[in-house]
Every structure is written in structure tokens, then in C-alpha cells.
Design a protein around this motif. Structure first.
Motif, PDB file in Angstrom:
ATOM      1  N   ALA A 194      41.686  46.091  39.252  1.00 40.42           N
ATOM      2  CA  ALA A 194      40.571  44.731  40.033  1.00 40.42           C
ATOM      3  C   ALA A 194      39.510  46.342  40.438  1.00 40.42           C
ATOM      4  N   THR A 195      39.911  46.745  41.063  1.00 44.27           N
ATOM      5  CA  THR A 195      38.660  47.929  41.896  1.00 44.27           C
ATOM      6  C   THR A 195      37.761  48.798  40.866  1.00 44.27           C
ATOM      7  N   LYS A 196      38.272  49.128  39.072  1.00 47.48           N
ATOM      8  CA  LYS A 196      37.876  49.476  38.198  1.00 47.48           C
ATOM      9  C   LYS A 196      36.429  49.104  37.862  1.00 47.48           C
ATOM     10  N   ASN A 197      36.916  47.102  37.693  1.00 50.98           N
ATOM     11  CA  ASN A 197      36.173  46.109  37.105  1.00 50.98           C
ATOM     12  C   ASN A 197      35.043  45.491  38.486  1.00 50.98           C
ATOM     13  N   ALA A 198      35.103  45.950  39.758  1.00 51.58           N
ATOM     14  CA  ALA A 198      34.013  45.765  40.343  1.00 51.58           C
ATOM     15  C   ALA A 198      33.681  46.413  40.263  1.00 51.58           C
ATOM     16  N   GLY A 199      33.673  47.811  40.492  1.00 54.89           N
ATOM     17  CA  GLY A 199      32.496  49.312  40.118  1.00 54.89           C
ATOM     18  C   GLY A 199      31.677  48.980  39.035  1.00 54.89           C
ATOM     19  N   GLU A 200      32.574  48.292  37.785  1.00 54.36           N
ATOM     20  CA  GLU A 200      31.090  48.424  37.193  1.00 54.36           C
ATOM     21  C   GLU A 200      30.898  47.441  36.901  1.00 54.36           C
ATOM     22  N   MET A 201      31.030  45.862  37.422  1.00 56.39           N
ATOM     23  CA  MET A 201      30.340  44.838  37.610  1.00 56.39           C
ATOM     24  C   MET A 201      29.115  45.461  38.804  1.00 56.39           C
ATOM     25  N   ILE A 202      29.624  45.884  39.557  1.00 58.55           N
ATOM     26  CA  ILE A 202      28.435  46.843  40.570  1.00 58.55           C
ATOM     27  C   ILE A 202      27.419  47.543  39.741  1.00 58.55           C
ATOM     28  N   ASP A 203      27.412  48.530  39.280  1.00 57.50           N
ATOM     29  CA  ASP A 203      26.959  49.311  38.348  1.00 57.50           C
ATOM     30  C   ASP A 203      25.977  48.386  37.511  1.00 57.50           C
TER      31      ASP A 203
END
Length: 118
Positions: A79-88
Motif C-alpha cells: 500500500a505504501t509503494k502504491n501510494a508513492g506511485e500515485m503521488i508521483d
């Protein structure tokens, strides 16, 4: 029969079952034959079986809890990885929209200045 999830590694969890049988036997197969007991042997074996059963249930509970915590850690990491990708991705969209807006305003200013001169 005890059925529980066991933790193998971060990516593998297995469903296990364990059969816990009471201490029984006759003659040579009788449990703890070489020991002497002050009280009744049958009562002691019942107590020992109760302790064994509670130990196995507790072990199964701890193994299941370990599996659950490992699953939660993996889920939170994803979830943290996906949130980071979404923020980028959202930051890139925002910057492109901002750049388009600035470019449009500059073109309007230059067009207005050119219209006043000519």
C-alpha cells in the motif's frame, strides 16, 4: 484435530492440521512404562495430555498470529509503494497542468502586447 495457518516465509503461508492423540497403549507400547509414579498413572497421563493439548493450541495460535502479522506487513508495504506511485503520477499531472496554464497566460500577454503595437 487442530487446523491453523503456519508461517513459512514472507510470501508463503500454509494451512496445517495437527492431530493430538491421547497417551494410550498396552504392554510394551504403554507410555512412560519405565517410570514410577507416586499417584495414579492414569490421572498423571490425563494431566499431561491436557498440558500437551493446551501447548499445541497455544503454539497454533502463535503461528497463526505470526502469519497474520507478516500478511499485514506485506499489505502495508504494498500500500505504501502504491501510494508513492500515485503521488508521483498526480504530481506529474499537476505540474503539466500548471505549465500549460502558465504557457497560455504568457501567450495571451504576448498576443495582447502585439495587438497594442500593431
Amino acid at each position: 484435530v487442530i487446523v491453523y495457518n503456519t508461517y513459512v516465509n514472507a510470501g508463503v503461508y500454509k494451512q496445517m492440521y495437527k492431530v493430538v492423540l491421547p497417551f494410550k497403549g498396552e504392554g510394551e507400547t504403554e507410555p512412560l512404562m519405565e517410570y514410577e509414579f507416586e499417584g495414579g498413572k492414569a490421572e498423571m497421563l490425563d494431566d499431561l495430555y491436557e498440558y500437551l493439548l493446551t501447548s499445541e493450541v497455544y503454539y497454533s495460535y502463535l503461528d497463526g498470529a505470526c502469519s497474520e502479522q507478516a500478511s499485514r506487513m506485506a499489505a502495508m508495504e504494498n500500500a505504501t509503494k502504491n501510494a508513492g506511485e500515485m503521488i508521483d503520477a498526480l504530481r506529474l499531472k499537476y505540474n503539466r497542468a500548471r505549465q500549460t496554464r502558465i504557457t497560455t497566460e504568457l501567450i495571451e500577454i504576448i498576443s495582447g502586447a502585439a495587438a497594442l503595437e500593431g
